[in-house]
Design an enzyme around this catalytic site. Structure first.
Site, PDB file in Angstrom:
ATOM      1  N   CYS A   1      44.773  46.588  37.630  1.00 11.74           N
ATOM      2  CA  CYS A   1      44.958  47.709  37.861  1.00 11.74           C
ATOM      3  C   CYS A   1      46.144  48.173  39.323  1.00 11.74           C
ATOM      4  CB  CYS A   1      43.342  47.979  38.975  1.00 11.74           C
ATOM      5  SG  CYS A   1      43.646  47.232  40.591  1.00 11.74           S
TER       6      CYS A   1
ATOM      7  N   GLN B   1      48.171  40.946  23.857  1.00  8.42           N
ATOM      8  CA  GLN B   1      47.977  40.080  22.729  1.00  8.42           C
ATOM      9  C   GLN B   1      46.344  41.252  22.905  1.00  8.42           C
ATOM     10  OE1 GLN B   1      46.872  35.526  22.742  1.00  8.42           O
ATOM     11  NE2 GLN B   1      48.967  35.483  22.892  1.00  8.42           N
TER      12      GLN B   1
ATOM     13  N   LEU C   1      40.125  48.579  61.661  1.00 15.81           N
ATOM     14  CA  LEU C   1      41.791  49.735  61.472  1.00 15.81           C
ATOM     15  C   LEU C   1      41.875  48.730  59.972  1.00 15.81           C
ATOM     16  CD1 LEU C   1      43.814  49.150  64.368  1.00 15.81           C
ATOM     17  CD2 LEU C   1      42.520  50.408  63.900  1.00 15.81           C
TER      18      LEU C   1
ATOM     19  N   LEU D   1      39.268  43.843  54.331  1.00 15.35           N
ATOM     20  CA  LEU D   1      38.262  44.816  54.192  1.00 15.35           C
ATOM     21  C   LEU D   1      37.294  45.017  52.770  1.00 15.35           C
ATOM     22  CD1 LEU D   1      39.243  47.107  57.322  1.00 15.35           C
ATOM     23  CD2 LEU D   1      36.954  45.588  57.237  1.00 15.35           C
TER      24      LEU D   1
ATOM     25  N   ALA E   1      49.000  35.340  47.856  1.00 14.33           N
ATOM     26  CA  ALA E   1      48.645  36.133  47.184  1.00 14.33           C
ATOM     27  C   ALA E   1      49.680  35.985  46.261  1.00 14.33           C
ATOM     28  CB  ALA E   1      48.355  36.920  47.724  1.00 14.33           C
TER      29      ALA E   1
ATOM     30  N   GLN F   1      32.630  39.481  18.635  1.00 18.55           N
ATOM     31  CA  GLN F   1      32.776  38.688  18.164  1.00 18.55           C
ATOM     32  C   GLN F   1      32.202  39.055  16.845  1.00 18.55           C
ATOM     33  OE1 GLN F   1      34.007  35.501  20.976  1.00 18.55           O
ATOM     34  NE2 GLN F   1      35.185  35.080  19.382  1.00 18.55           N
TER      35      GLN F   1
ATOM     36  N   LEU G   1      40.263  40.786  18.924  1.00 20.52           N
ATOM     37  CA  LEU G   1      39.368  40.609  19.896  1.00 20.52           C
ATOM     38  C   LEU G   1      41.007  40.069  20.774  1.00 20.52           C
ATOM     39  CD1 LEU G   1      37.499  37.281  18.428  1.00 20.52           C
ATOM     40  CD2 LEU G   1      36.525  39.337  19.060  1.00 20.52           C
TER      41      LEU G   1
ATOM     42  N   SER H   1      38.576  30.288  14.339  1.00 22.32           N
ATOM     43  CA  SER H   1      39.869  30.033  13.640  1.00 22.32           C
ATOM     44  C   SER H   1      40.273  30.604  12.561  1.00 22.32           C
ATOM     45  CB  SER H   1      41.289  28.554  13.751  1.00 22.32           C
ATOM     46  OG  SER H   1      40.577  28.115  15.454  1.00 22.32           O
TER      47      SER H   1
ATOM     48  N   GLU I   1      42.347  28.155  17.759  1.00 21.49           N
ATOM     49  CA  GLU I   1      41.652  27.952  18.742  1.00 21.49           C
ATOM     50  C   GLU I   1      42.280  26.280  19.096  1.00 21.49           C
ATOM     51  OE1 GLU I   1      38.173  27.226  15.965  1.00 21.49           O
ATOM     52  OE2 GLU I   1      37.281  27.387  18.255  1.00 21.49           O
TER      53      GLU I   1
END
Ligand SMILES: Cc1cc2nc3c(=O)[nH]c(=O)nc-3n(C[C@H](O)[C@H](O)[C@H](O)COP(=O)(O)OP(=O)(O)OC[C@H]3O[C@@H](n4cnc5c(N)ncnc54)[C@H](O)[C@@H]3O)c2cc1C
Ligand code: FES
Length: 1260
Positions: free
Chosen positions: A37, A98, A227, A234, A308, A701, A972, A1014, A1194
């Site tokens: 996001c 993808q 704050l 928070l 982070a 799927q 997918l 696959s 796969e």
């Protein structure tokens, strides 16, 4: 400011369906940890008089905090309706999307960087993307697209050769995408970057003070009001821990909190600075001041680099270093430990941070060890500082603080006090280690577990600090130097493979055609289930899940929930009109619960927030039932299984054991894995007014499976249920079986309420309810000769299947059938069973058991090598299949490509030279070790049941010549639709722009099989090909009569001649079979082969590792789309790295899954990619499959095991205790390397295990 019924975060306002409906900003429900996001926030800085742009995760940004700021979402960057931005274009063309769910976030991170730095360095690109997770691509193409903006773009090896066919001028964007290129993409075609381009609520009160005095007054009036600065602490607490604050004070814009003040003694930085701004300020100071003065600043900078991701670093204030408005609070033990005397008073706030300069005999050290290099909370971190008496190594002052060893930061103050006046020598170190371990007690049941590891880190980090003293070590012994070096965060280079230049340019098959939805992915215009507009009367569904693993439901009280505003209904088992227990899968628990996370009920309400609040108010009383089975070991004790044993056998195993030299026996534990698809399970169920019809839009799927379960739950014929699926944000097997159950749950709610139901799972619920890859226990007995030839193997596999059948039987079958991998063992017996436990039911996951099972195979081969004193690669080679042979279940195959890949991998990776170099390195370095491993692969494609391989396609030609293709396969992420367009374009001999694929639906193609194994391109491609060939046969007479005519003319003529232009294509499937009674069969249509090798370096003191290089040689036969195929291999490999090295699911002994968010479950980020990474597609013949291709979706998972075994090779070079298991996470690596520190830990008397319950347990 509203908190309920809606959310107050920016994400709701931009992608909240009811506000401005900009769905490009994706909500992956990750609490700021995934970056999907990401938006750009721009603010005017009155000091610099410039606009400052920074990335932020919209799910954590309170809308009120944006007063005076501009927010740019992906829609503001570019759109297919107007003009796409170069960032979007390049990400798409470099094959950096993808499933596309992460793509808008990626675009925003790169875009924001470019707004600040139009010509970034590769390092800046890597740094900017550190907070964005992608589960599909493996990151390499994403980084590469970003690097095209660097001044020295290094992404194209053919640059300047002038050979690219994409270098043609003009044409519409659509036409240009269609041109063929022998490279995977051509950066000369990218649009240039134009750097100047720009484009008191219901329950909560938000107050923004205008001055510092106002702020202090407010703080005195509302002492409990937080704050709000970055909201990164928070926000998650409010969201996930039900914290509520009626008043927020937002001082972010106060100029008094935004300053840097330098004096002779140090630097004061305003508390309003973000961590990213603090970072910039520190860099400035470090570059200006002499080194000796900036010890603390450099230690902080080092910490900030990996803390982070870029978005989070740009949001929070440096709240970890405080001074109050009026008085100075020293950064000492009481303060850090939050002792009451150091608490801020209600009228106080942190206004600035003072960081004093260091002096000549002062050394500061900061170190953190986390599950992954970047964007992960520390397992243990430490800040240490020592001052020596001038020109001596006598300790004058000493401070040691540790984080993540208790609820607050801990100071080893007693130890420090005792060490004052001591010499900085080995005896001091030894005493310090013992004292600090006495002082910092981690209880045996401590939250977070890893008790011995954390204790080991406490003293290992202390040892690193000890080495830092240049007095004692003016020249650190060369062998020890590497202990102080951190692993660099590298920018991954370009992958080497290109397209066969002999492939005809006009033929789309064989070319790196861009993913059909790539541009829409990057502009955010690709529509996912939750992006669909809200429907009149729509209700949101929230699940009520069991909190017990095995218990009787004594009572359920829904009255409080029903009384809440907006709540329409609570749905339980009683409301299921049809089967509630269908094929062993239970939709709503009734009378009894069989795992934590089982759906007991759902709440339907007008908003998700209302539904969620009400779900929490449903009171269920339980009575535990014995036995509660959580682990495989417990299941074996109780003889608790889901199915009968599966077995294959060849030769005479018992007899063979009598004639071998040594026999070894062992056990291997392989833990499970979470799919962590970026789009969580999402369903929109729309009941129709007539005939009990219902339409479900969802990510799956296997639409037929959903249709079947929904029909069973509603007790209606399947022809009343339509399942529609356009795309989904990743699946990896997790959307094979689970959507059917969740679909039935939603359909029952829609049926009861008579209203549309939107059921979008939160990340935590998704992880809890849908489970993942099966944990596995492998037991082996191997008989072999002293030269490494294995004569007999008896292997048993047990998987933790969870509480219902799901796909466990198929997973066990696959493990058993694939258990020999690439090795021939003449006397071979393999048995497998799925254990029934009280965990959520584990399910299909990329590779269907192969990635787990083969760890056991490679482990026993490695163990044999170790016993024979031979290198593992030699024992592997000796035992590999060499000629046309039969598998243990008597299927004939030709392993020639396997041998070729193995040989090429050894040669082209310079494996043996690498081994020699690693040996040299290991001799010279005591605390860092390097290791290499190569693994071969024989991976079977498809399903041993023929009818599971059948599929149909519909191809319609319309009178304008445009073509609509529909088939049974699901898009997918893998680019199935793109490949089907390539197939249709090739067969009909028309440009790809004439062809459209819209969605997959049970209405258009009935009885479709699962998109998995696959097999998507193989079987759907054959059906599409069949339909196109029938159409071409019908058109042939018309074409013959008018060879110079155009496609449109032929179509018009066909219509005039009443020739049908609509055809159903069909593929009956590969004729596979397996007779489990006999243990024989023609189980698979063909095999994919390959070899991969990796080189790693491990830090024996911390357990961290660095992936230096990986080479993959994959037998692709003929690749229909090399860009998509390489994307599959790379993406699977990185997912494999996660599985084999860092992803750890933590369960309590009571069966509660703790790891339910990106904070506690770490998937690889950009920093986990190998420093050098080469993927080569090896050509071979595969006449069985369409265009002689092979399914590659796969197999690549298994390549991650080359990293696991390279880690073991490295660890083998260190003194060690060796029990192989997976994942090789930092804890396992550190505790495997035995040294004086682990010895010290193991000498600590341990609590009697019967006196405490460990925080988490192994379930494999
Ligand atoms: C996805 C994600 C990844 C993270 N990764 C890491 C990581 O790798 N390593 C790590 O160490 N941390 C990590 N964190 C934690 C992050 O560093 C903290 O959340 C951050 O430091 C909190 O700062 P903030 O400004 O956002 O605080 P806020 O959430 O705004 O406030 C937190 C608390 O501090 C108080 N407060 C804030 N400013 C003041 C002030 N000036 N005076 C007095 N009280 C004040 C508030 O009242 C509130 O109670 C991560 C967080 C997230 C969401
Ligand atoms: S493309 Fe990145 S998560 Fe799917």
């Amino acid at each position: 400011m509203p908190s309920l019924p809606h959310s107050d975060e920016l994400i709701f306002f931009v992608n909240g369906r009811k506000v401005i409906r900009l769905t490009g900003t994706k909500y992956s429900r990750g609490g700021g940890g995934c970056g999907a996001c990401t938006v750009m926030v721009s603010r005017y800085n009155s000091t610099t008089k410039a606009i400052h742009h920074y990335p932020a995760t919209a799910c954590l940004v309170p809308i009120c905090s944006l007063y005076g700021a501009a927010v740019t979402t992906v829609e503001g960057v570019g759109s297919i309706k107007t003009r796409i931005h170069p960032v979007q274009e390049r990400l798409a063309k470099c094959h950096g999307t993808q499933c596309g769910f992460c793509s808008p976030g990626m675009v925003m991170s790169i875009y924001t960087l470019l707004r600040n730095h139009p010509e970034p360095t590769p390092e800046q690109i890597t740094k900017a993307l550190g907070g964005n997770l992608c589960r599909c691509t493996g990151y390499r193409p994403i980084v590469e697209s970003g690097k095209t903006f660097c001044v020295e773009s290094t992404v194209c090896e053919l640059k300047g050769s002038g050979k690219c066919c994409m270098d043609q001028e003009d044409g519409s964007l659509v036409n240009r995408w269609e041109k063929m290129c022998t490279k995977l993409y051509d950066e000369d075609e990218f649009q240039p970057l134009d750097p100047s381009q720009s484009k008191q609520g219901e329950r909560i009160t938000w107050i923004t003070p205008a001055t510092l005095n106002d702020l202090l007054e407010l703080k005195a009036n509302f002492p409990k009001a937080p704050l709000i600065m970055g909201n990164t602490e928070l926000g998650p607490s409010i969201k996930f821990k039900n914290e509520f604050h009626p008043v927020f004070i937002s001082p972010l814009g106060l100029p008094e909190l935004h300053f840097v003040n330098t004096t002779d003694d140090g630097v004061t930085i305003g508390a309003g600075y973000s961590l990213a701004q603090l970072n910039d300020a520190l860099h400035c100071i470090v570059s200006e001041q002499p080194k000796e003065k900036t010890e603390t600043h450099r230690a902080l900078l080092k910490h900030l680099r990996t803390l982070a991701g870029a978005q989070i670093r740009n949001m929070p204030a440096p709240s970890f270093h405080h001074t109050s408005h009026l008085s100075l609070i020293p950064l000492n033990g009481p303060f850090l430990e939050r002792s009451p005397e150091a608490d801020l008073k209600s009228e106080e706030i942190v206004s600035s941070v003072y960081i004093p300069y260091s002096t000549q005999w002062h050394f500061v050290f900061g170190l953190r060890m986390a599950q992954r290099q970047e964007n992960a909370f520390a397992i243990v971190n430490a800040g240490m500082s020592v001052k020596f008496e001038d020109d001596t190594n006598t300790i004058k002052e000493l401070q040691m603080f540790y984080g993540s060893v208790g609820p607050t930061t801990v100071s080893a103050s007693q130890t420090c006090k005792q060490l004052i006046g001591r010499q900085w020598d080995d005896q001091m170190l030894s005493d310090a280690c013992r004292w600090v371990l006495d002082e910092i007690y981690i209880p045996p049941a401590a939250e977070g577990g890893m008790v011995e590891y954390r204790q080991t880190l406490i003293i290992s980090l202390l040892f690193k600090f000890y080495l830092k003293d240049p007095q004692k070590f003016p020249n650190i012994p060369e062998k020890f130097v590497s202990a102080l070096e951190d692993f660099p965060i590298e920018t991954p280079p370009r992958n080497s493979d290109c397209v066969d230049p002999h492939q005809p340019l006009q033929d789309p098959v064989g070319h790196p055609v861009m993913h059909q939805s790539a541009i829409k992915h990057t502009t955010g215009e690709a529509v996912y289930t939750d992006d669909m507009p809200c429907i009149d009367q729509e209700l949101f569904l929230a699940p009520i899940t069991s909190t017990r693993a095995h218990a009787k439901i004594i009572s359920t009280d829904i009255s409080e929930a029903l009384a809440l505003p907006g709540v329409v209904d609570v749905i339980t088992a009683e409301d299921v009109p049809g089967d509630n227990n269908y094929q062993g899968e239970i939709f709503y628990a009734q009378n009894e619960v069989i795992c934590v996370g089982q759906v007991v009920g759902t709440v339907a309400a007008d908003t998700y927030a209302h539904a969620r609040e009400a779900a929490k108010k449903v009171k269920i009383t339980y009575e535990d039932i014995e036995p509660r089975i959580i682990t495989i070991e417990q299941a074996l004790e109780h003889n608790s299984f889901l199915f009968d044993e599966k077995k294959i056998e060849q030769g005479n195993v018992e007899q063979a054991f009598k004639y071998v030299d040594p026999i070894i026996e062992g056990e291997v534990h392989v833990e499970g894995q979470e799919h962590f698809y970026m789009e969580t399970s999402s369903i929109l169920a729309l009941p129709k007014e007539e005939d009990k019809e219902m339409v479900l839009h969802l990510g799956t799927q296997y639409p037929t499976h959903v249709q079947e379960y929904v029909a069973a739950a509603l007790n209606v014929p399947r022809n009343r249920i339509a399942c529609r699926m356009k795309r989904t944000g990743g699946a990896f097997g997790g959307k094979v079986a689970k959507p059917a159950v969740l679909g039935a749950v939603s359909a029952v709610a829609a049926n009861k309420t008579g209203r549309p139901i939107r059921f979008i799972l939160e990340r935590g619920d998704d992880m809890l309810i849908t489970a993942g890859r099966h944990p596995l226990l492998g037991k082996y007995k191997i008989g072999f000769m002293n030269n490494g030839v294995i004569k007999a193997a008896d292997v048993e596999y047990y998987v933790n299947g969870g509480c219902t059948p799901d796909e466990s039987e198929m997973v066990v079958e696959f493990i058993v059938l694939k258990s020999e991998n690439a090795y021939y063992i003449p006397n071979f017996r393999c048995r497998g069973r799925a254990c029934k436990t009280n965990l959520p039911s584990n399910t299909a996951f990329r590779g269907f058991g192969f990635p787990q099972g083969t760890v056991v195979v490679e482990a026993y081969i490695t163990a044999v090598a170790s016993q024979c004193n031979l290198p593992p690669e030699e024992v592997k080679e000796i035992n590999m299949y060499k000629r046309i042979s039969k598998t243990a279940f008597k299927q004939t195959f030709n392993p020639e490509p396997s041998r070729r890949c193995w040989k090429e991998c050894l040669e082209k990776s310079s494996f043996y030279a690498g081994k020699l170099a690693a040996e040299e390195f290991n001799k010279k370095n005591y605390w860092k070790k390097r290791g290499l491993a190569i693994v071969p692969m024989k991976f079977s494609i498809g399903i041993p049941t023929a009818y599971y391989n059948q599929v149909a396609a519909l191809v319609h030609i319309y009178l304008d010549g445009s073509v609509l293709v529909i088939h049974g396969g699901c898009e997918l992420r893998q680019g199935l639709y793109t490949k089907m367009i390539q197939v249709a374009s090739h067969e009909l001999n028309i440009p790809q722009s004439h062809i459209h694929l819209s969605e997959t639906s049970t209405v258009t193609v009935p009885n479709g099989v699962l998109t998995s194994e696959s097999m998507g391109t193989d079987i759907n491609g054959k059906a599409v090909q069949n339909a196109c060939q029938t159409l071409m046969a019908r058109l042939h007479p018309i074409i013959r009569k008018n060879r110079k005519g155009k496609w449109e003319d032929w179509i018009a003529k066909a219509f005039e001649e009443s020739i049908s232009l609509s055809v159903t294509g069909y593929f009956r499937g590969y004729q596979t079979n397996m007779d489990w009674e006999k243990g024989e069969g023609n189980a698979y249509p063909y095999y994919v082969y390959g070899a991969a090798c990796s080189e790693v370096e491990v830090d024996c003191l911390t357990g961290a590792h660095e992936l230096l290089r990986t080479d993959i040689f994959m037998d692709a036969a003929f690749s229909i789309n090399p860009a998509l195929d390489i994307g599959q291999i790379e993406g699977a490999f990185i997912q494999g790295i996660g599985f084999y090295t860092i992803e750890e699911l933590k369960y309590s002994p009571e069966g509660v899954l703790y790891s339910r968010s990106p904070d506690d479950y770490k998937i690889p980020t950009i920093t986990e990619i190998p420093e050098e990474f080469y993927v080569t597609l090896v050509r071979s013949q595969n006449p069985v499959a369409i265009y002689s291709s092979k399914g590659l979706g796969e197999a690549g998972m298994f390549w991650g095991s080359s990293v696991l075994f390279a880690i073991y090779d490295a660890v083998a070079a260190a003194p060690k205790t060796f029990v192989l298991s997976s994942p090789a996470a930092p804890e396992m690596i550190r505790m495997t390397c035995v040294d004086q520190f682990t010895d010290m830990i193991r000498e600590i008397p341990r609590d009697d295990p019967s006196t405490f319950t460990p925080w988490s347990i192994r379930v494999s």
